[in-house]
Scaffold this active site. Structure first.
Site, PDB file in Angstrom:
ATOM      1  N   ASP A 231     -25.260   5.828  -4.350  1.00  0.00           N
ATOM      2  CA  ASP A 231     -24.459   4.841  -3.613  1.00  0.00           C
ATOM      3  C   ASP A 231     -24.829   4.935  -2.138  1.00  0.00           C
ATOM      4  O   ASP A 231     -24.730   6.003  -1.538  1.00  0.00           O
ATOM      5  CB  ASP A 231     -22.966   5.131  -3.815  1.00  0.00           C
ATOM      6  N   ASP A 237     -23.413   5.314   8.415  1.00  0.00           N
ATOM      7  CA  ASP A 237     -22.370   5.942   9.233  1.00  0.00           C
ATOM      8  C   ASP A 237     -22.588   7.447   9.321  1.00  0.00           C
ATOM      9  O   ASP A 237     -22.402   8.054  10.384  1.00  0.00           O
ATOM     10  CB  ASP A 237     -20.988   5.662   8.645  1.00  0.00           C
TER      11      ASP A 237
END
Length: 287
Positions: A231, A237
């Site tokens: 994923d 981030d």
């Protein structure tokens, strides 16, 4: 190496994650494999990444008064993030609806909720920014607040790292106060020449690592470790938070550390659940 103090201004959401073989086309219904709820939001992810990677980290943001709020606060504190500046506002917290296919690619819809209430900076927020070595921002909270934070950081010699996502028009004054811009290839193409105003530009390249352009125009490309992707949510981030931790050691060192962290973040489902700790990152770099 001294431990940096990092302030992260940004969003915090509950991610509602559905996995499926193929993401649906418009008007199409498909069957999913699984569903889970994982704390996320670009700001929270970056703060957690910075803290787990070894920095003293403060998060400046807002949660609501709904059932998600206690868990959102807890995931920050469990990762060592200082939540003194995390405010609570009446109403729903931010949420993100995420669909992940079997290749690890995703589609995301974000509803801002409490994040939209970050319309000003408190005295505590301003103090945290002035004291920090690095301020990290994105654009999932009101732009006026981001602009004020970046200006305050500039005045107090706090290094500003901006992840200008989701992409939108920003004033020249804001760009002129940014020390490091972190963008993916699509954002880089969209922003174009405006990035020339920023001394340091870091472009993430997915599985190919990342590229840095310095004030002298020289480019450096760093590759990350090869991993099995589950994923990609939150990988960018994680990269940004880890980059902030090692930025003072120079772009090349920071990129290697951030690429390792970002790669590891793709190996587990869910953004915050996948963010690695410093020991994991160091172990990959030592291989």
């Amino acid at each position: 190496m001294t431990t940096p103090l990092i302030a992260v201004l940004g969003s915090i959401n509950m991610d509602l994650v559905t996995t499926t073989a193929i993401r649906p086309a418009p008007g199409e219904t498909v069957l999913g494999h699984d569903f889970t709820m994982v704390p996320g939001g670009k700001g929270a992810n970056q703060a957690i990444a910075a803290s787990r990677a070894g920095a003293k980290t403060m998060f400046l943001g807002a949660i609501g008064t709904d059932v998600f709020a206690p868990r959102l606060r807890a995931v920050l504190t469990e990762s060592g993030v200082d939540t003194t500046c995390l405010r609570t506002v009446e109403g729903p917290s931010g949420i993100a609806t995420i669909v992940v296919d079997d290749s690890g690619e995703n589609n995301i819809i974000v509803v801002g909720g409490a994040n939209t209430a970050m319309t000003d900076l408190s005295t505590a927020d301003l103090t945290a920014i002035a004291a920090a070595d690095v301020l990290v921002c994105q654009l999932e909270t009101p732009l006026a607040t981001v602009t004020a934070a970046v200006h305050h950081a500039h005045v107090h010699d706090t290094t500003v790292i901006l992840n200008p996502s989701p992409v939108q028009h920003l004033s020249d004054e804001l760009w002129d106060h940014v020390d490091v811009a972190v963008v993916n290839t699509g954002e880089s193409e969209h922003l174009g020449g405006v990035l020339d105003r920023v001394p340091h530009v870091v472009v993430t390249l997915g599985a190919d690592g990342a590229r840095h352009r310095g004030p002298d125009g020289a480019h450096t490309t760093v590759t990350g470790p090869v991993v099995e992707v589950v994923d990609t949510t939150g990988a960018g981030d994680t990269f940004t938070g880890a980059l902030a931790v090692r930025w003072a050691q120079g772009p090349a060192t920071a990129l290697r550390f951030a690429c390792a962290a970002g790669s590891l973040a793709t190996t587990t489902l869910g953004a915050s659940a996948a963010i690695p700790w410093r020991t994991d990152i160091d172990a990959v770099l030592e291989q």
